[in-house]
Design an enzyme around this catalytic site. Sequence first.
Site, PDB file in Angstrom:
ATOM      1  CB  ALA A 189      -0.904  -0.063   1.180  1.00  0.00           C
ATOM      2  CB  SER A 190       1.464   3.988  -1.852  1.00  0.00           C
ATOM      3  OG  SER A 190       2.255   5.176  -1.913  1.00  0.00           O
ATOM      4  N   GLY A 191       0.696   5.476   0.941  1.00  0.00           N
ATOM      5  CA  GLY A 191      -0.127   6.726   1.587  1.00  0.00           C
ATOM      6  C   GLY A 191       0.473   7.994   1.326  1.00  0.00           C
ATOM      7  CB  SER A 192      -0.587  11.451   1.965  1.00  0.00           C
ATOM      8  OG  SER A 192      -1.001  11.355   3.365  1.00  0.00           O
ATOM      9  CE1 TYR A 193       1.746  13.891   5.776  1.00  0.00           C
ATOM     10  CE2 TYR A 193      -0.298  12.561   6.318  1.00  0.00           C
ATOM     11  CZ  TYR A 193       0.538  13.742   6.076  1.00  0.00           C
ATOM     12  OH  TYR A 193      -0.466  14.983   6.268  1.00  0.00           O
ATOM     13  CG  LEU A 218       2.110  -1.928   4.791  1.00  0.00           C
ATOM     14  CD1 LEU A 218       2.828  -1.766   6.049  1.00  0.00           C
ATOM     15  CD2 LEU A 218       0.767  -2.200   4.814  1.00  0.00           C
ATOM     16  CE  LYS A 251       2.230   3.366   9.512  1.00  0.00           C
ATOM     17  NZ  LYS A 251       1.202   3.539  10.890  1.00  0.00           N
ATOM     18  CG  ASP A 287      -8.473   5.612  12.671  1.00  0.00           C
ATOM     19  OD1 ASP A 287      -7.391   5.554  11.705  1.00  0.00           O
ATOM     20  OD2 ASP A 287      -9.724   5.678  12.313  1.00  0.00           O
TER      21      ASP A 287
END
Length: 512
Positions: free
Chosen positions: A260-264, A267, A280, A374
Site C-alpha cells: 500500500a502507499s499513503g501520503s506519508y 507499506l 511501514k 481509529d
Amino acid sequence: MEGCSESSSSRVMESSYSPKNKNRRLRAKVDAYNEILWRLKELGVEEAMHPDFEDDLWAHFNRLPNSYASDMSIEKAEDVLMHKRLLQMAQDPATRPAIEVRPEQASPSNQNNETSVHSNNLIRDDAQASAPKSELRPRYEITISTNDKRKFLSQLTSVISELGLNIQEAHAFSTEDGYFLDVFVVSCLKESGADELKKHLVKEIKKTERSLPSKKHVMDVNKQEQKGLGLRSEYVSIPNKGEDFWQIDTSLLRFEEQLASGSYGDLYKGTYLGQDVAIKVFRAEHLGNALQQEFTQEVFIMRKIRHRNIVQFIGASTRPPRLCIVTEYMPGGSVFDFLRKQKDALKLSTVLKFAIDVSKGMNFLHQNNIIHRDLKAANLLIDENNVVKISDFGIAKIQTGPGVMTAETGTYRWMAPEVIEHKPYNHKADVFSFGIVLWEILTRKLPYEELTPLQAAISVVHKGLRPTIPTYTHPGLEKLLIRCWQRDPSLRPEFMEILEILNHIEKVRQAK
C-alpha cells in the site's frame, strides 16, 4: 521412491491441491514436506522408514512458520532431521541450548561487507577456488535451538559478534509451542574448529539465558507497566538507551513487494531474519514534528503490548531519515478488503468470530488504559489462521484520566459524536466505533455510503443518524449495536460485557 506417494500421510497432503484450496502458503508447505519425505526415503535414511515418521515430519513442519518450509529445499532434506533433533533436545534443560556447528564453504574476506543477510548471491565454489589462500576465511553454519525468550535473538547475535564471527546469513524461526530454531552462516576472523566454536557458544548462550526473564515474567511486568502508563504524559519520547532490543537494523530488512502507499509513507511485505514481516516506512520528506510524534507514539505503545488479537510488533528503526515500523505479516489482508470480496452475507458464526476477536483485543487495550481512536475494518487484519488482529496505533493514546482528550481524531464515518464535537471523551469512543465495525461485518457495506464523510459526521451529531440495521440481524446483535451507538458514552457497554454478550450468542448458536 516407490511407495512414497501412496502413504496415508502423502494422500492427505495431496488433497490440499484441490482447486478450492487457494492457500498458496499451505501448498508451498505441502510441496516442501512431500519433497523432503521423498528425498529422505530415496536416501534410505533409517529414521524415515519408521511407520510414524511421516506424521512426525508433518508435525515438525506445522510447528514452524510457513517461511521455514520455503527455506527447506530438497537438498536440505537431512538438515530437517537435524532441526527435529535440536528442537527435541531444546525441550530438556539438561541438553539446552542444542547447537550444531559444521563447516561451510569459505568466502573471500573482501566480500564480507558486501554480503547481506538473506543474500542469494553468496560466493560460489568456483570463486572460492580462484581466491588467494590469504583471503580465505573459514565459514560455519550454526544451528541453535532453545526455549523462546524475549530479547534472546538480539542477545544471541551480540554473542556471535563478540566471539569474532561475522554473520553472513541468518534465518530465525519460532515454533508454536515456544522454542527457537535459528540458523546462521558466519565467517571467522581466525581459524577455529567446529567443536571449539560449539563449546564457546554453549557457554556464552547459557550465560545469556540466565540473564533473560521468561516470557511469562515479561508479560506480567509489561502488564503492570501498562497499567501505570496513565500517570505519564500523552506524548512520551522513545528511550534511546536501556531496553532497546526492539531497535531494527535496517540492513537486515529485505523488501519484497509494496502492499500500500499513503501520503506519508508506504507499506511493504518483506522479511527480517527469515520471518515474513510488514514494513511501514515513513517518507523522509514528510518527517515534520506531527508525523514524528505519531511515529513515536505508535512505537511507544506497540512495543509495550502483546496479545493474540493485536498485530505483533517486531521492531522499529528510530533513526531519521529512515523511520520504519516492522510488524508480523498478515497474509489475509484487512477485514475491509475481505468483506468487499464476499458475494453473500457472512454466516452468523463468522460474524461472531470476527467480533469476538476484535473485542478481545480491544478489551486488552482498555484494561491497559490505551484508546485506539481509529477502530475500523481497514485497521483490522487477518492472519493465516483466520484470526483477526487490531493494527495501526498511529493515533492511539494512553488515557491519562477521564475526559481529558478533546482533539478530533479518527475517521469520520466511525467517529463517536463526542469526538466529532471536540468534547471531552474517553475509551467509550472506541465502543461507538466498534458498533460501526460490527455493522460493517454484518452488511459488508461502507457506513453512510450515500453521504460524504463530513455530511455523515454532521448528521451523526445533529440528527442522531446511525446506520440502518438489516432485518436479518440476530436480535442479540441488534440490541448490542443500539447500546454501542448511544449518544451518552456512559450508557455504552464495556468490552468485557460485549465479550460476554457475544460469547453467549455463540454458545446458544452452537447448542441449536
